[in-house]
Design a protein around this motif. Structure first.
Motif, mmCIF file in Angstrom:
data_model
loop_
_atom_site.group_PDB
_atom_site.id
_atom_site.type_symbol
_atom_site.label_atom_id
_atom_site.label_comp_id
_atom_site.label_asym_id
_atom_site.label_seq_id
_atom_site.Cartn_x
_atom_site.Cartn_y
_atom_site.Cartn_z
ATOM 1 N N GLU A 82 -10.073 -2.615 -9.638
ATOM 2 C CA GLU A 82 -10.902 -2.598 -8.428
ATOM 3 C C GLU A 82 -10.127 -2.991 -7.173
ATOM 4 O OE1 GLU A 82 -15.129 -4.479 -6.772
ATOM 5 O OE2 GLU A 82 -14.312 -5.098 -8.722
ATOM 6 N N ALA A 83 -9.298 -4.021 -7.258
ATOM 7 C CA ALA A 83 -8.611 -4.531 -6.066
ATOM 8 C C ALA A 83 -7.414 -3.676 -5.652
ATOM 9 C CB ALA A 83 -8.160 -5.975 -6.300
ATOM 10 N N VAL A 84 -6.963 -2.780 -6.541
ATOM 11 C CA VAL A 84 -5.810 -1.929 -6.216
ATOM 12 C C VAL A 84 -6.171 -0.446 -6.297
ATOM 13 C CG1 VAL A 84 -4.050 -3.615 -6.855
ATOM 14 C CG2 VAL A 84 -5.013 -2.118 -8.616
ATOM 15 N N ALA A 85 -7.470 -0.158 -6.363
ATOM 16 C CA ALA A 85 -7.917 1.228 -6.534
ATOM 17 C C ALA A 85 -7.671 2.089 -5.302
ATOM 18 C CB ALA A 85 -9.404 1.260 -6.897
ATOM 19 N N HIS A 86 -7.300 1.464 -4.178
ATOM 20 C CA HIS A 86 -7.015 2.238 -2.966
ATOM 21 C C HIS A 86 -5.618 2.846 -3.002
ATOM 22 C CE1 HIS A 86 -5.306 -1.745 -2.355
ATOM 23 N NE2 HIS A 86 -4.520 -1.243 -1.407
ATOM 24 N N LEU A 87 -4.760 2.390 -3.898
ATOM 25 C CA LEU A 87 -3.403 2.923 -4.003
ATOM 26 C C LEU A 87 -3.446 4.285 -4.691
ATOM 27 C CD1 LEU A 87 -1.561 -0.344 -5.098
ATOM 28 C CD2 LEU A 87 -1.708 0.644 -2.796
#
Length: 325
Positions: A82-87
Motif C-alpha cells: 500500500e505505501a509503495v503502490a505509487h511506484l
C-alpha cells in the motif's frame, strides 16, 4: 442426435479408432487419445462415458478454487504494498495481476457452461466419440485455467515477498544484471570476430552483424528495465510503524546502481562500434530492424523477458553465430 447410425459401444479400441477415422478422417492418434478416456479393459463402453464425465466435473471445479485463492493473494500483495503502490514497478504489476485475474476468472466461468454442453451431448446414443473429444478438450481447458491461476498466485506471492523484504529484489536484480552482462558480452564477441575476420567462410557477415544489432537492441531494453527497477528502489520510502513493506539496503542498492552504470557505459561503447562498422547489413536489413524496434516498443518496463526473448527469436536470421549466441 448425430447424423450417423453406427455405435462404438462394445467395440475394441482398435476397431473403434478405425471406424471413427473411416467416418471422420480425423488423425488416428487424436482419435485414440479421445476414445481412451471412454475405454475399459480395451473396450469402448458407454458406461465409461459417465465415469469420464464424473472425472472431468471434478477437474472443472478445481480452477474456480484456484482463481479464488489467486484473488486473495493479490489482495494480500496490494495490502502489503500500500505505501509503495505509487511506484511504477509495483503499480504496474498490481494492475497486471488484476487484468490477469479477470481474464482467468472469465475463462473459468465458461467452463461450467461447457460442461453442461458435454453432458447434453453425452445423452445422445451415438455420440460416444464426439463426447470423448469434448471431454478431452474440456479437461485441457480446465487444466490450462488452473495452471494460469496458480501462476498468477505465485507471482502475487513473489511480489508481496519482495515488498516485505526488498533485499530479495536486489538479489534478483543482480542476477538479472548477470544475464544482461552476458548478453552484452555476446554482442561484443560477435563484433570482435567480424573485425578479426574470424567468421566462417559460409557465414554471411551482414546477417551476423544484423543478428548482433538485434541483440544489442534487446540488451538496451533490458538495461532500461533494470534502470527503472533501480530508480523505484531509490524512491522507496522508509517503512513506518504501520507499514508492511520493508526497508531497502542503501549500500546494496548503491552497488547495483554502480554496476548498472558500468553496463550502460559498456553498451554505449559497443553501440558506437556499429556506427563505425560496415554498412552493408543496414542496406539489407534496415527495414527489418525498424520493424523489430517498433515491436520492442510494446515491451515497456516492467519487461516480460521471456516474451522479448521469443520476439528476438522471430527476427533473428539463420546463421551459425545466431544459433550459438
Amino acid at each position: 442426435m448425430t447424423d450417423h447410425e453406427d455405435s462404438l459401444d462394445g467395440l475394441s479400441l482398435d476397431a473403434a479408432v478405425d471406424a471413427v477415422v473411416a467416418r471422420t478422417g480425423d488423425d488416428p492418434d487424436a482419435v485414440r487419445a479421445a476414445l481412451g478416456r471412454v475405454t475399459t479393459d480395451g473396450i469402448v463402453r458407454r458406461e465409461a462415458v459417465d465415469d469420464a464425465l464424473a472425472h472431468v466435473s471434478k477437474v472443472v471445479s478445481t480452477p474456480e478454487t484456484r482463481v479464488e485463492n489467486a484473488g486473495m493473494l493479490i489482495d494480500d500483495a496490494r495490502e502489503v504494498a500500500e505505501a509503495v503502490a505509487h511506484l511504477d514497478s509495483v503499480a504496474e504489476r498490481l494492475d497486471d495481476f488484476e487484468d490477469r485475474h479477470a481474464a482467468v476468472a472469465a475463462r473459468v466461468d465458461g467452463l461450467g457452461d461447457q460442461l453442461q454442453s458435454v453432458v447434453a451431448l453425452a445423452d445422445e446414443p451415438d455420440a460416444i466419440y464426439e463426447t470423448a473429444v469434448e471431454i478431452r478438450r474440456l479437461n485441457a481447458a480446465a487444466n490450462s485455467a488452473q495452471h494460469t491461476a496458480d501462476k498468477l498466485g505465485v507471482d502475487a506471492e513473489e511480489l508481496a515477498a519482495w515488498v516485505r523484504n526488498p533485499d530479495r529484489r536486489l538479489d534478483a536484480l543482480h542476477d538479472d544484471a548477470d544475464a544482461v552482462a552476458e548478453f552484452v558480452d555476446g554482442v561484443a564477441e560477435t563484433l570482435d570476430a567480424l573485425a578479426a575476420g574470424d567468421a566462417d567462410a559460409d557465414v554471411d557477415p551482414a546477417a551476423v552483424r544484423f543478428d548482433a544489432a538485434l541483440r544489442q537492441r534487446v540488451s538496451r531494453l533490458l538495461l532500461d528495465d533494470l534502470r527503472a527497477e533501480v530508480e523505484d528502489l531509490q524512491a522507496w520510502s522508509d517503512p513506518g510503524p504501520d507499514d508492511a513493506h520493508g526497508a531497502v539496503d542503501p549500500e546494496g542498492l548503491a552497488a547495483l546502481d554502480d554496476r548498472l552504470t558500468g553496463l550502460e557505459d559498456r553498451w554505449q561503447s559497443i553501440s558506437d562500434r556499429f556506427d563505425r562498422g560496415a554498412m552493408e547489413w543496414r542496406e539489407r536489413y534496415g527495414d527489418r530492424l525498424v520493424d523489430f524496434e517498433a515491436a520492442l516498443d510494446d515491451h515497456a518496463p516492467p519487461v516480460d523477458w521471456r516474451a522479448v526473448e521469443s520476439l528476438l527469436g522471430e527476427y533473428r536470421p539463420e546463421t551459425d553465430d545466431a544459433a550459438s549466441a
